[in-house]
Design a protein around this motif. Sequence first.
Motif, mmCIF file in Angstrom:
data_model
loop_
_atom_site.group_PDB
_atom_site.id
_atom_site.type_symbol
_atom_site.label_atom_id
_atom_site.label_comp_id
_atom_site.label_asym_id
_atom_site.label_seq_id
_atom_site.Cartn_x
_atom_site.Cartn_y
_atom_site.Cartn_z
ATOM 1 N N ASP A 63 0.725 -1.124 0.230
ATOM 2 C CA ASP A 63 -0.054 -0.024 -0.035
ATOM 3 C C ASP A 63 1.029 1.126 -0.075
ATOM 4 O O ASP A 63 0.526 2.140 -0.744
ATOM 5 C CB ASP A 63 -0.981 0.053 1.010
ATOM 6 C CG ASP A 63 -1.805 -1.266 1.140
ATOM 7 O OD1 ASP A 63 -2.498 -1.736 0.159
ATOM 8 O OD2 ASP A 63 -2.435 -1.393 2.354
ATOM 9 N N ASP A 64 1.982 1.056 0.707
ATOM 10 C CA ASP A 64 2.835 2.350 1.029
ATOM 11 C C ASP A 64 4.288 1.880 0.955
ATOM 12 O O ASP A 64 4.579 0.762 1.635
ATOM 13 C CB ASP A 64 2.526 3.206 2.414
ATOM 14 C CG ASP A 64 1.369 3.766 2.426
ATOM 15 O OD1 ASP A 64 0.964 4.492 1.075
ATOM 16 O OD2 ASP A 64 0.675 3.909 3.342
ATOM 17 N N VAL A 65 5.135 2.456 0.447
ATOM 18 C CA VAL A 65 6.405 2.308 0.452
ATOM 19 C C VAL A 65 7.207 3.451 1.173
ATOM 20 O O VAL A 65 7.216 4.493 0.739
ATOM 21 C CB VAL A 65 7.258 2.108 -0.911
ATOM 22 C CG1 VAL A 65 8.712 1.976 -0.718
ATOM 23 C CG2 VAL A 65 6.914 0.935 -1.662
ATOM 24 N N LYS A 66 7.651 3.243 2.412
ATOM 25 C CA LYS A 66 8.037 4.228 3.330
ATOM 26 C C LYS A 66 9.780 4.053 3.439
ATOM 27 O O LYS A 66 10.107 2.960 3.528
ATOM 28 C CB LYS A 66 7.570 4.082 4.734
ATOM 29 C CG LYS A 66 5.829 4.639 4.483
ATOM 30 C CD LYS A 66 5.270 4.441 6.078
ATOM 31 C CE LYS A 66 3.673 4.712 6.030
ATOM 32 N NZ LYS A 66 3.242 4.427 7.016
ATOM 33 N N ILE A 67 10.180 5.343 3.174
ATOM 34 C CA ILE A 67 11.741 5.239 3.535
ATOM 35 C C ILE A 67 12.117 5.972 4.729
ATOM 36 O O ILE A 67 11.875 7.192 4.894
ATOM 37 C CB ILE A 67 12.583 5.983 2.141
ATOM 38 C CG1 ILE A 67 12.386 5.043 1.002
ATOM 39 C CG2 ILE A 67 13.994 5.958 2.511
ATOM 40 C CD1 ILE A 67 11.194 5.571 0.199
#
Length: 153
Positions: A63-67
Amino acid sequence: MSVDERRRIFNKMVAFIRQIDIHYKCFYIEKKHIPDVVEATGRLSKQISQFIREHYEDFLSFDDVKIYYDNGQVEVSKILSSVFNALLPNPIFRKVMPSEYKLFQAADLLCTLELVRLKLENNMFSKSEKTFFGNIRDLKKNYIKPLSKKEWP
């Protein structure tokens, strides 16, 4: 803290990482063979870009790619921002304080063990590392091998 106290904390982090569903990938270059920052930045950018392209569908399945990054090195911040923004639809960047995020600490530990593994391969294992980890056989058996199973193929 004594070595025993530090080792106890380290072992708790290792146990935490072994229990959670986490996969990692380390990217590295040998700076001593690279004449300038521009070339180093390019090499790391290419490694990360290639990895994202090879696993693009995996990244899109989230759903999300968080860095999460602590902005410790300006060049690394620029690489992460440019590569992820260029290749993924909506990456989310978060500046973190390492003490507040267990997964950030886990990533730091995994990178540290990758560095230790590289030092072993290049016969650069230090006295302080020997003191902390004990013999090389135990280091490989107790830390490097079990955690390497978590590496993203």
